[in-house]
Design a protein around this motif. Sequence first.
Motif, short mmCIF file in Angstrom:
data_model
loop_
_atom_site.label_atom_id
_atom_site.label_comp_id
_atom_site.label_asym_id
_atom_site.label_seq_id
_atom_site.Cartn_x
_atom_site.Cartn_y
_atom_site.Cartn_z
N PHE A 130 -3.28 -27.65 30.96
CA PHE A 130 -2.40 -26.81 30.14
C PHE A 130 -2.82 -25.35 30.34
N PRO A 131 -2.22 -24.68 31.32
CA PRO A 131 -2.73 -23.38 31.75
C PRO A 131 -2.55 -22.25 30.73
N PHE A 132 -1.73 -22.42 29.72
CA PHE A 132 -1.47 -21.31 28.79
C PHE A 132 -2.45 -21.29 27.62
N MET A 133 -3.58 -21.97 27.78
CA MET A 133 -4.46 -22.18 26.63
C MET A 133 -5.81 -21.47 26.82
N GLU A 134 -6.34 -20.89 25.74
CA GLU A 134 -7.70 -20.36 25.74
C GLU A 134 -8.68 -21.52 25.57
N ALA A 237 13.36 -20.50 22.92
CA ALA A 237 12.95 -20.80 24.31
C ALA A 237 11.99 -19.72 24.81
N ILE A 238 10.98 -20.13 25.57
CA ILE A 238 9.96 -19.20 26.09
C ILE A 238 10.07 -19.19 27.62
N PRO A 239 10.38 -18.03 28.20
CA PRO A 239 10.63 -17.98 29.65
C PRO A 239 9.48 -18.54 30.48
N GLU A 240 8.22 -18.28 30.08
CA GLU A 240 7.08 -18.77 30.87
C GLU A 240 7.05 -20.30 30.88
N GLU A 308 0.84 -21.22 7.65
CA GLU A 308 0.48 -19.96 8.29
C GLU A 308 -0.91 -19.95 8.94
N PRO A 309 -1.96 -20.39 8.24
CA PRO A 309 -3.28 -20.34 8.90
C PRO A 309 -3.32 -21.13 10.21
N TYR A 310 -2.55 -22.20 10.26
CA TYR A 310 -2.54 -23.04 11.46
C TYR A 310 -1.74 -22.36 12.58
N ILE A 311 -0.68 -21.68 12.16
CA ILE A 311 0.13 -20.96 13.16
C ILE A 311 -0.72 -19.85 13.77
N MET A 312 -1.45 -19.13 12.92
CA MET A 312 -2.28 -18.03 13.41
C MET A 312 -3.32 -18.57 14.40
N VAL A 318 -3.01 -20.55 22.07
CA VAL A 318 -1.92 -20.47 23.06
C VAL A 318 -1.09 -19.23 22.73
N PRO A 319 -1.49 -18.09 23.26
CA PRO A 319 -0.83 -16.84 22.87
C PRO A 319 0.69 -16.85 23.11
#
Length: 810
Positions: A130-134, A237-240, A308-312, A318-319
């Motif tokens: 999953f390349p979009f992940m820290e 939708a997210i273009p990436e 909210e805390p979970y979304i943050m 995953v920015p």
Amino acid sequence: MSLPTTARVVIIGGGVIGVSTLYHLAKAGWTDCVLLEKNELTAGSTWHAAGNCPNFSTNYGVMNMQRYGLALYRDLGKEVDYPINYHVTGAVRLAHTDKRMMEFERVRGMAAHMGLQMDMCTPEELQAHFPFMETHDLAGGLWDPLDGDIDPAQVTQALAKGARALGATIARFTPATGVRRENGEWVVETEKGEIRCDYVVNAAGYYAARVGEWFAPFGGRKVPLTVMSHQYFLTEAIPEVEAWTRKHGRKLPMVRDVDTSYYLRQDTFSLNLGPYERNCQAAWITPDDAMPEDFSFQLYPDDLDRLEPYIMDAMERVPLLGSKGVSRNINGPIPYAPDGLPMVGPMPGVPNAFEAHSFTFGIAQGGGAGKIMSEWIMHGYTEWDMWAIDPRRYTDYTDPQYNLGKALETYGHEYAMHFPHHEWPAERNRKLSPNHDRLISDGGQMGAYNGWERANWFAKSGDDTSEEATLTWDRNGPWVDRVREEVLAVRDGVGVIDLCGFSRFEVSGAGAAEWLRGKIAGGLPKIGRMNLVYFPDARGHVLTEMSCMRQGEDQFTLMTAALAQWHDFEVLSKDLPLGISLSDKTKDVTAMLVTGPKSRDLLATICDADLTAGWLSHQTATLAGKTVILARVSFAGELGWEIHAATPDAVPVYDAIRGAGATPFGMYALNSMRIEKGYLTWKGDLSTDYSLLETNLARFVRLDKPQDFPGKSALQTATPTKRLMTLTVETGEQDAPYMAAVFKDGKRVGEVTSAAYGYRVEAAIAMAMLNSEATTPGTALQIEVYGKLLNATVQGDAPLWDPENLRLRA
Ligand SMILES: Cc1cc2nc3c(=O)[nH]c(=O)nc-3n(C[C@H](O)[C@H](O)[C@H](O)COP(=O)(O)OP(=O)(O)OC[C@H]3O[C@@H](n4cnc5c(N)ncnc54)[C@H](O)[C@@H]3O)c2cc1C
């Protein structure tokens, strides 16, 4: 379509669970079955589910159920010619700590044992998935290539199509309105007429408690269910994400950040985030907010603030998630049993009625649950032992407050690790021993056993008794020195353990002995004696074990594990003939075990019993001025007596025993001592997965007796290919968990059913079910314990401690 007036089975509820049950019944040839749905199929929780389908579970039975279901789903569309959107994307679970990595190692090992491959991952490997992940702060993770997501409505419709094609009936827009029993049959009432049937299934989802109330007049209990509000949201939708998908021709795998407590997955080209939040909310719990008569295809209002805390947190992981806004939120009802596991099996106390509800992961579990439910109905047993989800695991101590407190605790810790010495704190003290205050003042660290509070160990001043200290996979913690001391006090002197909640049944009436002989595999004790009796199922597998005390020709007391209370009562009450009475005396009598080489001397000072009476004898005596029963047995494997006292007399009896010098000991010490003696535990070593012969219980089976007990013919023709053996294990830091795999020369040869450290023999011990090739005493094996291979050696048939029972018989 006119409603049939008769059927073999009526299923109430057309969500994925009810429909899968119908499909499995029809597939097995039971086509004369009707499913009633008050609205359209999927109108309950099913339509709005996210459809995530993991194999992962920390419970072997549950994972096996999911494994079966996902395999079914992979071929179902083709089989019934109903295309299903099922994306087998794979999924990564993230570990923030080494402890979490150990949990993953354990699940990976269980998965491999059932033929599933999961792989441990480094942070780099996680990112490759999953390349979009820290991943810089992670310890690692777990990859399940068969995880994915399915369209919940489509899979339900596909199962419905399959069931209909086989001849089963689905009546939509046909609410069941009640049930009654007539001439040994059920009559299910609907707005469109009545159906007479042999069996009825409550698969009403979050309405299951309401449907359950109809069964109260027929012996039913209140269903321990709480409805929780559960949410997930979709981004725009997210273009990436779209670019990645187009480039790779597939969706991104799912991510479960279990230490933070959310899942994240791709939905078309957007992301779907679903947290299990600590500050969770139950629904419809107050009289002014009662559950509506009909909530079909409805949702609760959005409550994104709660998430909210979970979304943050997820946006840091995953920015990309923060790059677009929310497009849609789903907030729907989800039913929770107190432990978050479903209820699938016989409806407690009610004949020919079953429960299949309280699913928190019903889409992932629906396929397997339908198989299990159909087996219960058709055969009265299931292929795999499914005690983990048996409705009888909850008995009379649940009430709305308990259900709510536990549901909030369980939902808020949906992804939490379940450590072997940890006791969940919510809604404790439901059933207390009369000696509870004394146990606490002696430092008792309590555990709940079918709601009864028993001491696990006794802390001394300065010991760390924090919950935090129990959050470990390790055998040793602040309790270890005390457990050792308790064991040695029993070995060298005398100890006492309060065993409140020992399930206790009395059976009497002309013909009781003959009737019992027709239910058990072996023989009954003589009058004044006691022994173990085993109840097989129709396959000769172990349903249960009870201690049987015989007071007269046709008079018996049967005692069994606290947890087994309702299960074993049903084993006994099944086909109970007129004239034989059966009563549950669990609350009326309480038990204590006084054991150790000095137990005779101690009892001689406080009671008038004949303490020369032999092993396995029982007698009535006076102790502290109270009439008690002394039974000469000891699960600890030392000289000893169980003292059975009327509940109101328990305090003076216990005080007298303690006052005469017995050291209190707890369940951890008892467990250590019982495994040294090779004594077996119910739903650990004793399960319906294995036959009596495989469980090494041939000495309790009398195939030559005239009574045709269940499973007799199966046992007569069986040639067992595996056997339960005792193993000594290299002393690692952890005891082998349930179903840890056992290897011989690198080949899988069995699994562990229970394990503990033996402080008298100074060895780590495991009971393991082994293929015949590995049962020779002295055979060198290896056990996989949280990812490490520990050396083990097969022991002979004799117990490790006191092999000739000299101490017991002293
Ligand atoms: C937001 C959300 C997301 C979820 N995501 C997932 C997920 O990703 N993966 C997963 O595995 N699970 C997920 N779940 C859980 C899943 O939705 C449920 O576990 C599953 O749908 C339960 O199915 P069921 O058949 O038991 O109940 P339901 O789908 O509720 O079906 C019960 C049916 O019984 C009917 N009924 C009730 N009373 C009567 C009556 N008197 N007569 C006739 N019919 C009656 C109802 O109309 C209903 O259709 C999610 C749940 C929620 C709320």
